[in-house]
Design a protein around this motif. Structure first.
Motif, PDB file in Angstrom:
ATOM      1  N   UNK A 155     -16.800 -55.962 -32.703  1.00 24.02           N
ATOM      2  CA  UNK A 155     -16.901 -55.419 -31.342  1.00 24.02           C
ATOM      3  C   UNK A 155     -15.649 -54.643 -30.956  1.00 24.02           C
ATOM      4  N   UNK A 156     -15.861 -53.421 -30.468  1.00 25.11           N
ATOM      5  CA  UNK A 156     -14.751 -52.627 -29.937  1.00 25.11           C
ATOM      6  C   UNK A 156     -15.094 -52.185 -28.523  1.00 25.11           C
ATOM      7  N   UNK A 157     -14.087 -52.151 -27.686  1.00 26.70           N
ATOM      8  CA  UNK A 157     -14.213 -51.666 -26.322  1.00 26.70           C
ATOM      9  C   UNK A 157     -13.248 -50.503 -26.167  1.00 26.70           C
ATOM     10  N   UNK A 158     -13.784 -49.334 -25.854  1.00 27.22           N
ATOM     11  CA  UNK A 158     -12.965 -48.139 -25.696  1.00 27.22           C
ATOM     12  C   UNK A 158     -12.984 -47.726 -24.233  1.00 27.22           C
ATOM     13  N   UNK A 159     -11.822 -47.684 -23.617  1.00 21.38           N
ATOM     14  CA  UNK A 159     -11.739 -47.253 -22.226  1.00 21.38           C
ATOM     15  C   UNK A 159     -11.927 -45.740 -22.191  1.00 21.38           C
ATOM     16  N   UNK A 160     -13.008 -45.303 -21.581  1.00 26.09           N
ATOM     17  CA  UNK A 160     -13.323 -43.885 -21.480  1.00 26.09           C
ATOM     18  C   UNK A 160     -12.626 -43.250 -20.272  1.00 26.09           C
ATOM     19  N   UNK A 161     -12.483 -44.047 -19.207  1.00 25.01           N
ATOM     20  CA  UNK A 161     -11.878 -43.534 -17.984  1.00 25.01           C
ATOM     21  C   UNK A 161     -11.464 -44.708 -17.101  1.00 25.01           C
ATOM     22  N   UNK A 162     -10.324 -44.585 -16.440  1.00 23.76           N
ATOM     23  CA  UNK A 162      -9.859 -45.598 -15.490  1.00 23.76           C
ATOM     24  C   UNK A 162      -9.331 -44.918 -14.245  1.00 23.76           C
ATOM     25  N   UNK A 163      -9.438 -45.623 -13.130  1.00 26.07           N
ATOM     26  CA  UNK A 163      -8.988 -45.101 -11.854  1.00 26.07           C
ATOM     27  C   UNK A 163      -8.398 -46.260 -11.058  1.00 26.07           C
ATOM     28  N   UNK A 164      -7.198 -46.086 -10.557  1.00 24.43           N
ATOM     29  CA  UNK A 164      -6.560 -47.104  -9.720  1.00 24.43           C
ATOM     30  C   UNK A 164      -6.746 -46.724  -8.261  1.00 24.43           C
ATOM     31  N   UNK A 165      -7.234 -47.680  -7.471  1.00 27.52           N
ATOM     32  CA  UNK A 165      -7.452 -47.474  -6.045  1.00 27.52           C
ATOM     33  C   UNK A 165      -6.943 -48.729  -5.321  1.00 27.52           C
ATOM     34  N   UNK A 166      -5.839 -48.573  -4.618  1.00 28.11           N
ATOM     35  CA  UNK A 166      -5.276 -49.730  -3.916  1.00 28.11           C
ATOM     36  C   UNK A 166      -4.906 -50.818  -4.903  1.00 28.11           C
ATOM     37  N   UNK A 167      -5.455 -52.024  -4.697  1.00 26.15           N
ATOM     38  CA  UNK A 167      -5.162 -53.145  -5.585  1.00 26.15           C
ATOM     39  C   UNK A 167      -6.214 -53.318  -6.677  1.00 26.15           C
ATOM     40  N   UNK A 168      -7.051 -52.281  -6.893  1.00 23.28           N
ATOM     41  CA  UNK A 168      -8.121 -52.378  -7.887  1.00 23.28           C
ATOM     42  C   UNK A 168      -8.004 -51.290  -8.952  1.00 23.28           C
ATOM     43  N   UNK A 169      -8.463 -51.629 -10.159  1.00 18.45           N
ATOM     44  CA  UNK A 169      -8.570 -50.669 -11.262  1.00 18.45           C
ATOM     45  C   UNK A 169     -10.042 -50.653 -11.674  1.00 18.45           C
ATOM     46  N   UNK A 170     -10.630 -49.463 -11.681  1.00 17.21           N
ATOM     47  CA  UNK A 170     -12.025 -49.289 -12.074  1.00 17.21           C
ATOM     48  C   UNK A 170     -12.051 -48.621 -13.442  1.00 17.21           C
ATOM     49  N   UNK A 171     -12.842 -49.153 -14.362  1.00 18.50           N
ATOM     50  CA  UNK A 171     -12.881 -48.612 -15.717  1.00 18.50           C
ATOM     51  C   UNK A 171     -14.309 -48.413 -16.202  1.00 18.50           C
ATOM     52  N   UNK A 172     -14.511 -47.292 -16.899  1.00 14.30           N
ATOM     53  CA  UNK A 172     -15.770 -47.017 -17.613  1.00 14.30           C
ATOM     54  C   UNK A 172     -15.439 -47.213 -19.076  1.00 14.30           C
ATOM     55  N   UNK A 173     -16.175 -48.132 -19.713  1.00 18.98           N
ATOM     56  CA  UNK A 173     -15.847 -48.574 -21.062  1.00 18.98           C
ATOM     57  C   UNK A 173     -17.057 -48.416 -21.974  1.00 18.98           C
ATOM     58  N   UNK A 174     -16.815 -48.020 -23.217  1.00 19.78           N
ATOM     59  CA  UNK A 174     -17.868 -47.931 -24.224  1.00 19.78           C
ATOM     60  C   UNK A 174     -17.721 -49.120 -25.158  1.00 19.78           C
ATOM     61  N   UNK A 175     -18.772 -49.939 -25.247  1.00 20.87           N
ATOM     62  CA  UNK A 175     -18.782 -51.099 -26.141  1.00 20.87           C
ATOM     63  C   UNK A 175     -19.623 -50.758 -27.366  1.00 20.87           C
ATOM     64  N   UNK A 176     -19.075 -51.064 -28.555  1.00 18.83           N
ATOM     65  CA  UNK A 176     -19.782 -50.802 -29.819  1.00 18.83           C
ATOM     66  C   UNK A 176     -19.639 -52.004 -30.731  1.00 18.83           C
ATOM     67  N   UNK A 177     -20.643 -52.204 -31.575  1.00 20.94           N
ATOM     68  CA  UNK A 177     -20.542 -53.290 -32.541  1.00 20.94           C
ATOM     69  C   UNK A 177     -21.742 -53.338 -33.452  1.00 20.94           C
ATOM     70  N   UNK A 178     -21.684 -54.280 -34.398  1.00 20.03           N
ATOM     71  CA  UNK A 178     -22.759 -54.507 -35.358  1.00 20.03           C
ATOM     72  C   UNK A 178     -23.258 -55.928 -35.185  1.00 20.03           C
ATOM     73  N   UNK A 179     -24.561 -56.088 -35.108  1.00 18.39           N
ATOM     74  CA  UNK A 179     -25.194 -57.377 -34.836  1.00 18.39           C
ATOM     75  C   UNK A 179     -25.265 -58.212 -36.119  1.00 18.39           C
TER      76      UNK A 179
END
Length: 93
Positions: free
Chosen positions: A14-38
């Motif tokens: 399993x790998x998680x790749x952060x595609x995009x992050x944004x900091x707003x106030x006390x929060x961080x929002x992230x769009x992440x791509x998860x990949x793996x083999x079952x």
């Protein structure tokens, strides 16, 4: 924690790749791509050897320089479809 443990067992590469992050106030929002083999059982599905790639969205709240809360959503339906699970749709009637 239980979901992460199950995911690591089912998808040891399993790998998680952060595609995009944004900091707003006390929060961080992230769009992440998860990949793996079952390669291990997952949500009642026996290992299929199939790969998957799905989006996840996470919000982290920070306090005093530490992550103190987390909310996350992953496209589990797409993940299950990609690994070959038989997905049965329910009636909305």
């Amino acid at each position: 924690k239980a979901f992460i443990k199950a995911a690591r067992t089912a998808f040891p590469d399993l790998t998680l790749t952060i595609e995009e992050s944004l900091a707003v106030g006390d929060k961080v929002l992230s769009r992440i791509l998860a990949r793996g083999t079952h390669t291990g059982p997952f949500m009642g599905v026996a290992p299929t050897g199939k790969t998957f790639s799905v989006a996840r969205f996470d919000v982290f709240r920070l306090a005093n320089g530490r992550f103190v809360e987390h909310w996350g959503v992953i496209d589990r339906l797409s993940l299950l479809q990609q690994i070959g699970a038989k997905v049965i749709s329910g009636s909305t009637a």
